[in-house]
Design a protein around this motif. Structure first.
Motif, PDB file in Angstrom:
ATOM      1  N   VAL A  70       0.839  -1.206   0.000  1.00  0.00           N
ATOM      2  CA  VAL A  70       0.000   0.000   0.000  1.00  0.00           C
ATOM      3  C   VAL A  70       0.869   1.248   0.000  1.00  0.00           C
ATOM      4  CG1 VAL A  70      -1.810   1.273   1.187  1.00  0.00           C
ATOM      5  CG2 VAL A  70      -1.876  -1.225   1.174  1.00  0.00           C
ATOM      6  N   ARG A  71       1.907   1.259   0.823  1.00  0.00           N
ATOM      7  CA  ARG A  71       2.813   2.413   0.841  1.00  0.00           C
ATOM      8  C   ARG A  71       3.449   2.642  -0.537  1.00  0.00           C
ATOM      9  NH1 ARG A  71       4.506   4.697   5.656  1.00  0.00           N
ATOM     10  NH2 ARG A  71       3.785   3.662   7.570  1.00  0.00           N
ATOM     11  N   HIS A  72       3.870   1.547  -1.162  1.00  0.00           N
ATOM     12  CA  HIS A  72       4.470   1.661  -2.492  1.00  0.00           C
ATOM     13  C   HIS A  72       3.457   2.240  -3.487  1.00  0.00           C
ATOM     14  CE1 HIS A  72       6.603   0.644  -6.171  1.00  0.00           C
ATOM     15  NE2 HIS A  72       5.516   0.001  -6.585  1.00  0.00           N
ATOM     16  N   ALA A  73       2.238   1.741  -3.453  1.00  0.00           N
ATOM     17  CA  ALA A  73       1.208   2.219  -4.375  1.00  0.00           C
ATOM     18  C   ALA A  73       0.907   3.697  -4.158  1.00  0.00           C
ATOM     19  CB  ALA A  73      -0.065   1.387  -4.207  1.00  0.00           C
ATOM     20  N   VAL A  74       0.816   4.099  -2.902  1.00  0.00           N
ATOM     21  CA  VAL A  74       0.564   5.510  -2.583  1.00  0.00           C
ATOM     22  C   VAL A  74       1.705   6.380  -3.103  1.00  0.00           C
ATOM     23  CG1 VAL A  74       0.418   7.168  -0.687  1.00  0.00           C
ATOM     24  CG2 VAL A  74      -0.924   5.045  -0.607  1.00  0.00           C
ATOM     25  N   ALA A  75       2.937   5.932  -2.901  1.00  0.00           N
ATOM     26  CA  ALA A  75       4.091   6.691  -3.383  1.00  0.00           C
ATOM     27  C   ALA A  75       4.076   6.819  -4.904  1.00  0.00           C
ATOM     28  CB  ALA A  75       5.382   6.021  -2.921  1.00  0.00           C
ATOM     29  N   GLU A  76       3.693   5.748  -5.596  1.00  0.00           N
ATOM     30  CA  GLU A  76       3.610   5.785  -7.054  1.00  0.00           C
ATOM     31  C   GLU A  76       2.549   6.777  -7.525  1.00  0.00           C
ATOM     32  OE1 GLU A  76       5.277   3.543  -9.752  1.00  0.00           O
ATOM     33  OE2 GLU A  76       6.576   4.289  -8.141  1.00  0.00           O
ATOM     34  N   VAL A  77       1.409   6.801  -6.836  1.00  0.00           N
ATOM     35  CA  VAL A  77       0.338   7.738  -7.195  1.00  0.00           C
ATOM     36  C   VAL A  77       0.789   9.181  -6.993  1.00  0.00           C
ATOM     37  CG1 VAL A  77      -1.962   8.561  -6.493  1.00  0.00           C
ATOM     38  CG2 VAL A  77      -1.550   6.113  -6.863  1.00  0.00           C
ATOM     39  N   LEU A  78       1.444   9.449  -5.869  1.00  0.00           N
ATOM     40  CA  LEU A  78       1.926  10.807  -5.611  1.00  0.00           C
ATOM     41  C   LEU A  78       2.989  11.211  -6.642  1.00  0.00           C
ATOM     42  CD1 LEU A  78       2.230  10.904  -1.715  1.00  0.00           C
ATOM     43  CD2 LEU A  78       0.426  11.885  -3.147  1.00  0.00           C
ATOM     44  N   ARG A  79       3.883  10.284  -6.973  1.00  0.00           N
ATOM     45  CA  ARG A  79       4.917  10.591  -7.964  1.00  0.00           C
ATOM     46  C   ARG A  79       4.293  10.913  -9.320  1.00  0.00           C
ATOM     47  NH1 ARG A  79       6.893   8.013 -11.960  1.00  0.00           N
ATOM     48  NH2 ARG A  79       5.867   6.066 -11.382  1.00  0.00           N
ATOM     49  N   ALA A  80       3.333  10.089  -9.735  1.00  0.00           N
ATOM     50  CA  ALA A  80       2.696  10.304 -11.036  1.00  0.00           C
ATOM     51  C   ALA A  80       1.865  11.584 -11.062  1.00  0.00           C
ATOM     52  CB  ALA A  80       1.822   9.102 -11.396  1.00  0.00           C
ATOM     53  N   GLY A  81       1.364  11.973  -9.897  1.00  0.00           N
ATOM     54  CA  GLY A  81       0.552  13.190  -9.823  1.00  0.00           C
ATOM     55  C   GLY A  81       1.360  14.469  -9.937  1.00  0.00           C
ATOM     56  N   GLU A  82       2.679  14.368  -9.801  1.00  0.00           N
ATOM     57  CA  GLU A  82       3.596  15.495  -9.992  1.00  0.00           C
ATOM     58  C   GLU A  82       3.196  16.730  -9.176  1.00  0.00           C
ATOM     59  OE1 GLU A  82       3.575  15.993 -14.246  1.00  0.00           O
ATOM     60  OE2 GLU A  82       5.182  14.522 -14.504  1.00  0.00           O
ATOM     61  N   GLY A  83       2.802  16.499  -7.937  1.00  0.00           N
ATOM     62  CA  GLY A  83       2.484  17.604  -7.040  1.00  0.00           C
ATOM     63  C   GLY A  83       1.068  18.121  -7.122  1.00  0.00           C
ATOM     64  N   ALA A  84       0.264  17.590  -8.047  1.00  0.00           N
ATOM     65  CA  ALA A  84      -1.106  18.089  -8.214  1.00  0.00           C
ATOM     66  C   ALA A  84      -2.124  17.349  -7.344  1.00  0.00           C
ATOM     67  CB  ALA A  84      -1.531  17.987  -9.678  1.00  0.00           C
ATOM     68  N   VAL A  85      -1.803  16.123  -6.932  1.00  0.00           N
ATOM     69  CA  VAL A  85      -2.748  15.309  -6.162  1.00  0.00           C
ATOM     70  C   VAL A  85      -2.912  15.881  -4.752  1.00  0.00           C
ATOM     71  CG1 VAL A  85      -3.079  13.052  -5.070  1.00  0.00           C
ATOM     72  CG2 VAL A  85      -2.370  13.193  -7.465  1.00  0.00           C
ATOM     73  N   THR A  86      -4.153  16.061  -4.330  1.00  0.00           N
ATOM     74  CA  THR A  86      -4.441  16.593  -2.996  1.00  0.00           C
ATOM     75  C   THR A  86      -5.156  15.579  -2.095  1.00  0.00           C
ATOM     76  OG1 THR A  86      -6.549  17.513  -3.742  1.00  0.00           O
ATOM     77  CG2 THR A  86      -4.611  18.955  -3.863  1.00  0.00           C
ATOM     78  N   ARG A  87      -5.688  14.525  -2.702  1.00  0.00           N
ATOM     79  CA  ARG A  87      -6.407  13.517  -1.922  1.00  0.00           C
ATOM     80  C   ARG A  87      -6.158  12.144  -2.513  1.00  0.00           C
ATOM     81  NH1 ARG A  87     -12.695  14.616  -0.957  1.00  0.00           N
ATOM     82  NH2 ARG A  87     -11.743  16.615  -0.353  1.00  0.00           N
ATOM     83  N   VAL A  88      -5.913  11.172  -1.659  1.00  0.00           N
ATOM     84  CA  VAL A  88      -5.638   9.804  -2.094  1.00  0.00           C
ATOM     85  C   VAL A  88      -6.607   8.859  -1.394  1.00  0.00           C
ATOM     86  CG1 VAL A  88      -3.962   7.906  -2.045  1.00  0.00           C
ATOM     87  CG2 VAL A  88      -3.206  10.231  -2.614  1.00  0.00           C
ATOM     88  N   ARG A  89      -7.132   7.922  -2.153  1.00  0.00           N
ATOM     89  CA  ARG A  89      -8.019   6.904  -1.581  1.00  0.00           C
ATOM     90  C   ARG A  89      -7.436   5.519  -1.824  1.00  0.00           C
ATOM     91  NH1 ARG A  89     -14.381   5.535  -1.354  1.00  0.00           N
ATOM     92  NH2 ARG A  89     -14.218   3.291  -1.668  1.00  0.00           N
ATOM     93  N   VAL A  90      -7.405   4.727  -0.761  1.00  0.00           N
ATOM     94  CA  VAL A  90      -7.006   3.325  -0.834  1.00  0.00           C
ATOM     95  C   VAL A  90      -8.268   2.482  -0.670  1.00  0.00           C
ATOM     96  CG1 VAL A  90      -5.702   1.467   0.278  1.00  0.00           C
ATOM     97  CG2 VAL A  90      -4.715   3.771   0.118  1.00  0.00           C
ATOM     98  N   THR A  91      -8.529   1.589  -1.622  1.00  0.00           N
ATOM     99  CA  THR A  91      -9.682   0.696  -1.544  1.00  0.00           C
ATOM    100  C   THR A  91      -9.191  -0.745  -1.577  1.00  0.00           C
ATOM    101  OG1 THR A  91     -11.041   2.303  -2.755  1.00  0.00           O
ATOM    102  CG2 THR A  91     -11.895   0.064  -2.566  1.00  0.00           C
ATOM    103  N   LEU A  92      -9.624  -1.530  -0.607  1.00  0.00           N
ATOM    104  CA  LEU A  92      -9.246  -2.935  -0.505  1.00  0.00           C
ATOM    105  C   LEU A  92     -10.511  -3.769  -0.403  1.00  0.00           C
ATOM    106  CD1 LEU A  92      -6.859  -5.024   0.019  1.00  0.00           C
ATOM    107  CD2 LEU A  92      -7.427  -4.742   2.444  1.00  0.00           C
ATOM    108  N   THR A  93     -10.679  -4.734  -1.309  1.00  0.00           N
ATOM    109  CA  THR A  93     -11.852  -5.603  -1.237  1.00  0.00           C
ATOM    110  C   THR A  93     -11.417  -7.054  -1.068  1.00  0.00           C
ATOM    111  OG1 THR A  93     -12.175  -6.331  -3.549  1.00  0.00           O
ATOM    112  CG2 THR A  93     -12.836  -4.068  -2.992  1.00  0.00           C
ATOM    113  N   SER A  94     -12.383  -7.922  -0.763  1.00  0.00           N
ATOM    114  CA  SER A  94     -12.077  -9.342  -0.591  1.00  0.00           C
ATOM    115  C   SER A  94     -11.807 -10.026  -1.918  1.00  0.00           C
ATOM    116  CB  SER A  94     -13.226 -10.044   0.140  1.00  0.00           C
ATOM    117  OG  SER A  94     -14.432  -9.945  -0.615  1.00  0.00           O
ATOM    118  N   GLY A  95     -11.999  -9.315  -3.027  1.00  0.00           N
ATOM    119  CA  GLY A  95     -11.685  -9.859  -4.342  1.00  0.00           C
ATOM    120  C   GLY A  95     -12.844 -10.612  -4.963  1.00  0.00           C
ATOM    121  N   PRO A  96     -12.590 -11.316  -6.077  1.00  0.00           N
ATOM    122  CA  PRO A  96     -13.663 -12.050  -6.751  1.00  0.00           C
ATOM    123  C   PRO A  96     -14.281 -13.100  -5.844  1.00  0.00           C
ATOM    124  CG  PRO A  96     -11.704 -11.887  -8.136  1.00  0.00           C
ATOM    125  CD  PRO A  96     -11.299 -11.428  -6.772  1.00  0.00           C
TER     126      PRO A  96
END
Length: 290
Positions: A70-96
């Motif tokens: 999750v930390r890695h994914a959040v870091a990737e989202v922030l990096r790709a957002g290039e400083g524009a992202v102001t809110r991040v959502r993590v969603t975890l489900t039980s899957g199929p």
């Protein structure tokens, strides 16, 4: 509008399909989420959000959350957002899973999204005519089974508001649909206890800790101490009202049921203290056990 999506190990096109039609997060709302705010380019209180995500997974029986992923994914989202992202959502489900409520064998579905929405600057609230079940299986869990909150927010918007405050089944003051509530009442600051069925909000917890550290008279109330009648005191001006959430911080409620409200002096001080400490401690970590 900036939109960044991470799923299945990598960044994805925001319009690309991400889950199957059998994902239980979609079919039965069997999942969890965390909404986090970005301050100075980083997630505020990430460690606490991940701890609550892990707690929720344990409560739902979803097993151990890979918080490193999750930390890695959040870091990737922030990096790709290039400083524009102001809110991040993590969603975890039980899957199929199979049709029906019984879960399948997974694997879990993890989706992390980032957007550049503005922080809400004002709160207009109404009292909801429904009640929160403090004894339900999902009490205190930030579940994707959010339809009752969607109904209450639609009710609030029909009344010209953007938040609805709800009681529990015993008529005790509980929470807002997307926030906790805190009152300035009789010379102190009080918030409903977790026993009321409210979510253990990250901002709520930090406000209690940081307010107390600043010498403010702040506490969680005793079970049953705060009923919805306390909101009548807000309308007469005897009591003041604020909401707390990751997106709002500690925010004065500007109106309740259409009546304009004045901010409380202690709540203003608490809001300022929260902002100061948040700047000083962007990831305050978990509270120490006593």
């Amino acid at each position: 509008m900036t939109t960044v999506v991470w799923s299945a190990g990598s960044l994805r096109d925001p319009d690309a399909p991400l889950i199957t039609a059998w994902d239980h997060g979609l079919t039965v709302g069997d999942g969890l989420f965390e909404t986090m705010t970005v301050r100075d380019g980083g997630i505020f209180a990430l460690t606490r959000h991940l701890a609550r995500l892990s707690y929720g997974a344990d409560r739902l029986g979803l097993g151990v959350v890979d918080t490193d992923e999750v930390r890695h994914a959040v870091a990737e989202v922030l990096r790709a957002g290039e400083g524009a992202v102001t809110r991040v959502r993590v969603t975890l489900t039980s899957g199929p899973g199979p049709m029906g409520s019984a879960r399948g064998d997974g694997p879990h579905t993890l989706v992390v999204t980032g957007v550049d929405v503005k922080r809400p600057r004002v709160c207009h609230a109404v009292r909801a005519p429904w009640r929160r079940n403090e004894r339900g299986a999902l009490a205190g869990v930030k579940s994707t089974s959010y339809a009752e909150n969607a109904v209450m927010i639609a009710f609030a918007r029909d009344k010209g508001a953007d938040e609805a405050i709800v009681a529990n089944t015993q008529g005790h003051l509980c929470e807002g649909t997307a926030s906790n509530v805190i009152l300035e009442r009789q010379g102190e600051l009080v918030t409903p206890p977790l026993a009321s069925g409210c979510l253990a909000g990250i901002t709520r917890g930090l406000a209690l800790e940081w307010g107390a550290a600043a010498g403010m008279p702040i506490r969680a109330s005793a079970p049953g101490e705060l009923t919805m009648a306390a909101l009548d005191e807000v309308l007469t001006g005897e009591t003041h009202l604020a909401v707390t959430s990751s997106t709002r911080g500690v925010q004065h409620v500007s109106s309740l049921d259409g009546q304009a409200l004045e901010p409380g002096p202690m709540l203003r001080r608490l809001a300022a203290q929260f902002e100061l400490r948040a700047e000083q401690e962007p990831d305050p970590g978990l509270p120490r056990s006593k």
